[in-house]
Design a protein around this motif. Sequence first.
Motif, PDB file in Angstrom:
ATOM      1  N   HIS A   1     -43.924  -1.793 -70.410  1.00 44.04           N
ATOM      2  CA  HIS A   1     -43.492  -1.715 -71.864  1.00 44.04           C
ATOM      3  C   HIS A   1     -43.362  -0.587 -72.281  1.00 44.04           C
ATOM      4  CE1 HIS A   1     -44.226  -6.214 -71.892  1.00 44.04           C
ATOM      5  NE2 HIS A   1     -45.433  -6.012 -71.186  1.00 44.04           N
ATOM      6  N   ALA A   2     -43.223   0.520 -71.548  1.00 43.58           N
ATOM      7  CA  ALA A   2     -43.153   1.755 -71.887  1.00 43.58           C
ATOM      8  C   ALA A   2     -41.582   1.954 -72.531  1.00 43.58           C
ATOM      9  CB  ALA A   2     -43.465   2.976 -70.796  1.00 43.58           C
ATOM     10  N   PRO A   3     -41.506   2.964 -73.272  1.00 44.17           N
ATOM     11  CA  PRO A   3     -39.924   3.260 -73.755  1.00 44.17           C
ATOM     12  C   PRO A   3     -39.080   3.434 -72.590  1.00 44.17           C
ATOM     13  CG  PRO A   3     -41.598   4.750 -74.992  1.00 44.17           C
ATOM     14  CD  PRO A   3     -42.368   4.103 -73.675  1.00 44.17           C
ATOM     15  N   VAL A   4     -37.989   2.676 -72.719  1.00 43.22           N
ATOM     16  CA  VAL A   4     -37.077   2.649 -71.595  1.00 43.22           C
ATOM     17  C   VAL A   4     -36.345   3.887 -71.393  1.00 43.22           C
ATOM     18  CG1 VAL A   4     -34.920   1.860 -73.059  1.00 43.22           C
ATOM     19  CG2 VAL A   4     -35.345   1.094 -70.569  1.00 43.22           C
ATOM     20  N   GLY A   5     -36.231   4.785 -72.408  1.00 45.83           N
ATOM     21  CA  GLY A   5     -35.258   5.963 -72.233  1.00 45.83           C
ATOM     22  C   GLY A   5     -35.896   6.859 -71.120  1.00 45.83           C
ATOM     23  N   ARG A   6     -37.104   7.377 -71.067  1.00 41.13           N
ATOM     24  CA  ARG A   6     -37.556   8.017 -70.017  1.00 41.13           C
ATOM     25  C   ARG A   6     -37.653   7.367 -68.881  1.00 41.13           C
ATOM     26  NH1 ARG A   6     -43.203  10.271 -71.244  1.00 41.13           N
ATOM     27  NH2 ARG A   6     -43.729   8.175 -71.340  1.00 41.13           N
ATOM     28  N   GLN A   7     -37.932   6.217 -68.789  1.00 39.90           N
ATOM     29  CA  GLN A   7     -37.555   5.389 -67.198  1.00 39.90           C
ATOM     30  C   GLN A   7     -36.307   5.356 -66.722  1.00 39.90           C
ATOM     31  OE1 GLN A   7     -39.415   1.550 -67.974  1.00 39.90           O
ATOM     32  NE2 GLN A   7     -41.656   2.371 -67.546  1.00 39.90           N
ATOM     33  N   VAL A   8     -35.362   5.028 -67.620  1.00 42.09           N
ATOM     34  CA  VAL A   8     -34.020   5.285 -67.111  1.00 42.09           C
ATOM     35  C   VAL A   8     -33.586   6.676 -66.419  1.00 42.09           C
ATOM     36  CG1 VAL A   8     -31.525   5.408 -68.041  1.00 42.09           C
ATOM     37  CG2 VAL A   8     -33.060   3.441 -68.719  1.00 42.09           C
ATOM     38  N   VAL A   9     -34.040   7.692 -67.453  1.00 51.89           N
ATOM     39  CA  VAL A   9     -33.828   8.906 -66.731  1.00 51.89           C
ATOM     40  C   VAL A   9     -34.624   9.237 -65.468  1.00 51.89           C
ATOM     41  CG1 VAL A   9     -34.281  11.451 -67.119  1.00 51.89           C
ATOM     42  CG2 VAL A   9     -33.126  10.083 -69.227  1.00 51.89           C
ATOM     43  N   ARG A  10     -35.725   8.822 -65.314  1.00 56.46           N
ATOM     44  CA  ARG A  10     -36.642   8.817 -63.858  1.00 56.46           C
ATOM     45  C   ARG A  10     -35.955   8.121 -62.817  1.00 56.46           C
ATOM     46  NH1 ARG A  10     -43.033   9.252 -65.719  1.00 56.46           N
ATOM     47  NH2 ARG A  10     -42.764  11.278 -66.716  1.00 56.46           N
ATOM     48  N   PHE A  11     -35.431   6.858 -63.327  1.00 49.35           N
ATOM     49  CA  PHE A  11     -34.934   5.911 -62.338  1.00 49.35           C
ATOM     50  C   PHE A  11     -33.488   6.560 -62.008  1.00 49.35           C
ATOM     51  CE2 PHE A  11     -33.145   2.022 -60.698  1.00 49.35           C
ATOM     52  CZ  PHE A  11     -34.164   1.341 -59.800  1.00 49.35           C
ATOM     53  N   ALA A  12     -32.754   7.037 -62.776  1.00 49.21           N
ATOM     54  CA  ALA A  12     -31.584   7.958 -62.284  1.00 49.21           C
ATOM     55  C   ALA A  12     -31.696   8.927 -61.095  1.00 49.21           C
ATOM     56  CB  ALA A  12     -30.842   8.343 -63.499  1.00 49.21           C
ATOM     57  N   VAL A  13     -32.920   9.914 -61.700  1.00 49.16           N
ATOM     58  CA  VAL A  13     -33.154  10.818 -60.552  1.00 49.16           C
ATOM     59  C   VAL A  13     -33.614  10.191 -59.078  1.00 49.16           C
ATOM     60  CG1 VAL A  13     -35.064  12.539 -59.876  1.00 49.16           C
ATOM     61  CG2 VAL A  13     -34.221  12.451 -62.354  1.00 49.16           C
ATOM     62  N   VAL A  14     -34.445   9.096 -59.138  1.00 50.94           N
ATOM     63  CA  VAL A  14     -34.514   8.373 -57.945  1.00 50.94           C
ATOM     64  C   VAL A  14     -33.259   7.818 -57.315  1.00 50.94           C
ATOM     65  CG1 VAL A  14     -35.827   6.292 -56.982  1.00 50.94           C
ATOM     66  CG2 VAL A  14     -37.034   7.691 -58.608  1.00 50.94           C
ATOM     67  N   ALA A  15     -32.479   7.471 -58.164  1.00 56.46           N
ATOM     68  CA  ALA A  15     -30.990   6.760 -57.693  1.00 56.46           C
ATOM     69  C   ALA A  15     -30.141   7.765 -57.010  1.00 56.46           C
ATOM     70  CB  ALA A  15     -30.449   6.024 -59.003  1.00 56.46           C
ATOM     71  N   VAL A  16     -30.350   8.894 -57.626  1.00 53.25           N
ATOM     72  CA  VAL A  16     -29.491  10.202 -57.198  1.00 53.25           C
ATOM     73  C   VAL A  16     -29.968  10.226 -55.465  1.00 53.25           C
ATOM     74  CG1 VAL A  16     -29.103  12.410 -57.192  1.00 53.25           C
ATOM     75  CG2 VAL A  16     -28.741  10.985 -59.202  1.00 53.25           C
ATOM     76  N   GLY A  17     -31.396  10.428 -55.390  1.00 53.97           N
ATOM     77  CA  GLY A  17     -32.029  10.746 -54.107  1.00 53.97           C
ATOM     78  C   GLY A  17     -31.710   9.761 -53.298  1.00 53.97           C
ATOM     79  N   ASP A  18     -31.932   8.468 -53.615  1.00 54.60           N
ATOM     80  CA  ASP A  18     -31.672   7.092 -52.819  1.00 54.60           C
ATOM     81  C   ASP A  18     -30.221   7.269 -52.403  1.00 54.60           C
ATOM     82  OD1 ASP A  18     -31.055   4.492 -52.165  1.00 54.60           O
ATOM     83  OD2 ASP A  18     -32.879   4.105 -53.083  1.00 54.60           O
ATOM     84  N   TYR A  19     -29.216   7.377 -53.461  1.00 55.15           N
ATOM     85  CA  TYR A  19     -27.556   7.411 -53.350  1.00 55.15           C
ATOM     86  C   TYR A  19     -27.385   8.268 -52.264  1.00 55.15           C
ATOM     87  CZ  TYR A  19     -23.087   8.111 -54.223  1.00 55.15           C
ATOM     88  OH  TYR A  19     -21.520   8.156 -54.104  1.00 55.15           O
ATOM     89  N   CYS A  20     -27.775   9.499 -52.316  1.00 56.94           N
ATOM     90  CA  CYS A  20     -27.551  10.692 -51.449  1.00 56.94           C
ATOM     91  C   CYS A  20     -27.853  10.163 -49.876  1.00 56.94           C
ATOM     92  CB  CYS A  20     -28.106  11.905 -51.665  1.00 56.94           C
ATOM     93  SG  CYS A  20     -27.705  12.618 -53.092  1.00 56.94           S
ATOM     94  N   ILE A  21     -29.211   9.558 -49.730  1.00 57.55           N
ATOM     95  CA  ILE A  21     -29.484   9.286 -48.407  1.00 57.55           C
ATOM     96  C   ILE A  21     -28.719   7.840 -47.964  1.00 57.55           C
ATOM     97  CG2 ILE A  21     -31.637   8.012 -47.299  1.00 57.55           C
ATOM     98  CD1 ILE A  21     -33.346   9.686 -49.388  1.00 57.55           C
ATOM     99  N   THR A  22     -28.573   7.100 -48.917  1.00 58.43           N
ATOM    100  CA  THR A  22     -27.603   5.748 -48.711  1.00 58.43           C
ATOM    101  C   THR A  22     -26.339   6.364 -48.110  1.00 58.43           C
ATOM    102  OG1 THR A  22     -28.983   4.707 -50.275  1.00 58.43           O
ATOM    103  CG2 THR A  22     -26.651   3.802 -49.481  1.00 58.43           C
ATOM    104  N   VAL A  23     -25.775   6.926 -48.713  1.00 59.48           N
ATOM    105  CA  VAL A  23     -24.297   7.270 -48.643  1.00 59.48           C
ATOM    106  C   VAL A  23     -24.163   8.276 -47.197  1.00 59.48           C
ATOM    107  CG1 VAL A  23     -22.200   8.579 -49.266  1.00 59.48           C
ATOM    108  CG2 VAL A  23     -23.207   7.100 -50.738  1.00 59.48           C
ATOM    109  N   GLY A  24     -25.143   9.024 -47.127  1.00 60.42           N
ATOM    110  CA  GLY A  24     -25.141   9.970 -46.078  1.00 60.42           C
ATOM    111  C   GLY A  24     -25.465   9.206 -44.719  1.00 60.42           C
TER     112      GLY A  24
END
Length: 174
Positions: free
Chosen positions: A86-109
């Motif tokens: 129930h935390a504000p979604v804005g900070r979570q979206v930014v944090r999730f985007a950071v995780v997504a970038v790391g996950d994405y790089c590993i996934t594509v690589g």
Amino acid sequence: MTAAERAGDMLTGWVDRLPPRLRRLLPRELAGFAMLGAFTFSVDLGLLMLLRRTTHLPIPVAVSIAYLAAFGLNFVLNRTVNFRSHAPVGRQVVRFAVVAVGDYCITVGVSSGLYELGLDVRVARVLAAGIVAVFTYTLSRWWVFRDRPPVAVPETALAAMASGAPSGPPPAVR
């Protein structure tokens, strides 16, 4: 209780019936994360196969499109159904985007690398998913969706702030 929270209970309620020692090893959030991850991964893989059959996109582009669609769905489901944030979604979206970038790089690589080494794209993608699962759960659980309770401020400090008076003990004289 919201519909998403009821869905989360239906998804992971079986964990509560496990023996106590096993429940400590398999918390509801981990079980829910794994189940939602398996679902969104099947969306990812299905979309990847659809793109491979219907387009001539290079593997990294097809993997990227399928991955981004599935990761967006995963964010919404984990936020609402699993972690019940129930935390504000804005900070979570930014944090999730950071995780997504790391996950994405590993996934594509890993997916592209294993494909180039001769593995079927589906096998390569499954192996990449296994590698990033621990990374994504750890960051999602303890960083992205961690709701911090508000910091308790003593009533005397609140009253002092409201009146403009200094709070706490007077400064020490040297």
